[in-house]
Enzyme design. Structure first.
Site, PDB file in Angstrom:
ATOM      1  N   LYS A   1     -16.254  50.228  93.256  1.00 41.10           N
ATOM      2  CA  LYS A   1     -15.010  49.808  94.078  1.00 41.10           C
ATOM      3  C   LYS A   1     -14.144  51.227  94.316  1.00 41.10           C
ATOM      4  O   LYS A   1     -14.577  52.289  94.396  1.00 41.10           O
ATOM      5  CB  LYS A   1     -14.060  48.902  92.886  1.00 41.10           C
ATOM      6  CG  LYS A   1     -14.854  47.623  92.505  1.00 41.10           C
ATOM      7  CD  LYS A   1     -14.874  46.841  93.575  1.00 41.10           C
ATOM      8  CE  LYS A   1     -15.241  45.507  93.224  1.00 41.10           C
ATOM      9  NZ  LYS A   1     -16.364  44.842  92.356  1.00 41.10           N
TER      10      LYS A   1
HETATM   11  C1  PLP Z   1     -16.306  43.584  91.603  1.00 34.60           C
HETATM   12  C2  PLP Z   1     -15.606  42.329  91.600  1.00 34.60           C
HETATM   13  C3  PLP Z   1     -15.244  41.488  90.331  1.00 34.60           C
HETATM   14  C4  PLP Z   1     -15.537  41.968  89.148  1.00 34.60           C
HETATM   15  O1  PLP Z   1     -15.202  43.275  88.851  1.00 34.60           O
HETATM   16  P1  PLP Z   1     -16.070  43.871  87.577  1.00 34.60           P
HETATM   17  O2  PLP Z   1     -15.058  44.981  87.087  1.00 34.60           O
HETATM   18  O3  PLP Z   1     -17.307  44.351  87.908  1.00 34.60           O
HETATM   19  O4  PLP Z   1     -16.104  42.909  86.680  1.00 34.60           O
HETATM   20  C5  PLP Z   1     -14.394  40.313  90.644  1.00 34.60           C
HETATM   21  N1  PLP Z   1     -14.255  40.008  91.975  1.00 34.60           N
HETATM   22  C6  PLP Z   1     -14.646  40.624  93.001  1.00 34.60           C
HETATM   23  C7  PLP Z   1     -14.231  39.960  94.516  1.00 34.60           C
HETATM   24  C8  PLP Z   1     -15.243  41.886  92.938  1.00 34.60           C
HETATM   25  O5  PLP Z   1     -15.720  42.330  94.076  1.00 34.60           O
END
Ligand code: PLP
Length: 398
Positions: A186
């Site tokens: 992210k």
């Molecule tokens: C990455 C992501 C998540 C989940 O996040 P994690 O930290 O990997 O559990 C949820 N929703 C979206 C749209 C994402 O891209």
């Protein structure tokens, strides 16, 4: 998008503070921690960065979505409206609570179609979860007014849109609760981690207790804390929070680089007949984590994806054929492949999916290509990429 592309001394310094004290936990051990409270500090930074009253760190973005819904009282048998295009985490987080994910079509914003949301509302609907996919957002004005009219909770999954805004407000801060992920890929990363943000005092208190076994955190000796309600462990570790603390301070820098790189690619593609860009609702400003565009049909989109790949243009996704992000490949959901028994209500809710074809979503996702914007591209590599992408698309559409 990924914060890991710019990772170094600032992150190392914060982590070393934690390693020096040896206190890897965010709560307690006051006398041993040399005054370091990385999780607390990061929560304050998040409040400031996103202009909200409260931020609660959690162990992941998936946990953030479950915690946000739980904090507002969503549970067994409640329906939560969510889009067909998102990450698998969205329905996982809903199912965790015994609630029912109700999938609805997206529109050319690549997020919830407000008309499809309205049609899907039933007496059991408790919440609408808008997923601000690929750096942009849904029509928050329309979604907010639907939620107000039907007395529904509006939850924002802004995991992929950290730093985007709508009418000047940070994505994640517009609904009743907003969720972020700081996983490894992210815009800012903690390694693993996430956050729930809200302006609602009661929801915040619920997230604070719920993520730490329901402990009331009343300031007394930790071992003497009581439990106003049941909770779980969705805590972030102090080490992960330390990384996030360095990263969140660099968010303005990350967003600037993303925007610059996005703009070069977009300009190169902007005059090609037959290519159109994803709709950004008026008043919206993307986080520029992705550049999304549409080709005339499924065939040209597949062909373009193939040509991009064979010409070394990586990180461009055709989500129609992707296993993670689109309903078409979520057989484990539609066929109810659960390790443990699901409730009769959840089973009946999921069974509805067998009858849905999501033509409108197919129409947009089938033609969409989504290019991740990296921060580590050199200006030369970026120019080269932009030129190649434009040549390929032109030759296919020509
Ligand atoms: C990455 C992501 C998540 C989940 O996040 P994690 O930290 O990997 O559990 C949820 N929703 C979206 C749209 C994402 O891209």
């Amino acid at each position: 998008m990924p914060g890991f592309e710019r990772f170094g001394d600032l992150e190392r310094k914060e982590v070393n503070d934690v390693l020096d004290s040896g206190v890897l936990m965010r709560y307690g051990f006051d006398g041993m921690r040399n005054g370091h409270w990385k999780a607390k500090e990061l929560e304050t930074e998040l409040q400031n960065a996103f202009g909200v009253k409260h931020a609660q760190l959690v162990s992941s973005g998936t946990a953030a979505v479950s915690v946000a819904l739980a904090a507002a009282g969503v549970g067994a048998g409640d329906e939560v409206i969510m889009p067909t295009f998102t990450f698998v985490a969205s329905f996982e987080a809903i199912l965790m609570l015994g609630a029912i994910p109700v999938l609805v079509d997206i529109d050319d914003s690549l997020t919830l179609d407000p008309k499809a949301v309205e049609t899907a509302i039933t007496a059991k609907t408790k919440a609408v979860m808008v997923v601000q996919m690929c750096g942009s957002m849904g029509d928050m004005t329309a979604l907010k007014s639907i939620c107000e009219a039907h007395d529904l909770l509006l939850v924002e999954d802004a995991c992929q849109a950290i730093g985007g805004t709508y009418n000047g407000k940070s994505l994640g801060s517009i609904g009743d609760l907003g969720c972020f992920s700081f996983d490894f890929v992210k815009t800012i990363t903690c390694g693993e981690g996430g956050a729930v943000i809200t302006n609602n005092d009661a929801y915040y208190t619920n997230t604070d207790h719920f993520t730490d076994h329901g402990h009331d955190h009343d300031g007394t000796d930790r071992g003497a804390e009581t439990h106003p309600f049941l909770g779980y462990n969705f805590r972030i570790s102090e080490l992960n929070a330390a990384v996030g603390l360095a990263q969140v301070r660099r968010l303005p820098e990350f967003l600037e680089v993303q925007k610059r790189n996005y703009t070069v690619l977009r300009n190169a593609l902007s005059l090609i007949e037959g290519l159109t860009f994803r709709k950004v609702p008026s008043g919206g400003e993307e986080s520029y984590a992705f550049l999304n565009f549409f080709l005339p049909d499924l065939e040209t989109a597949r062909q373009t994806t193939k040509e991009f790949k064979s010409n070394g243009i990586d990180v461009c996704f055709h989500y129609y054929d992707n296993n993670w992000h689109y309903v078409r490949k979520w057989q484990h959901l539609t066929e109810q492949k659960s390790l443990y028994p699901l409730s009769a209500e959840v089973k009946a809710g999921l069974a509805q999916l067998q009858h849905k074809t999501f033509e409108q979503s197919n129409h947009f996702i089938g033609r969409n290509i989504s290019c991740l914007i990296k921060m580590s591209w050199t200006p030369e590599a970026l120019e080269n990429r932009a030129t190649k992408m434009a040549q390929i698309v032109k030759s296919i559409l020509g």
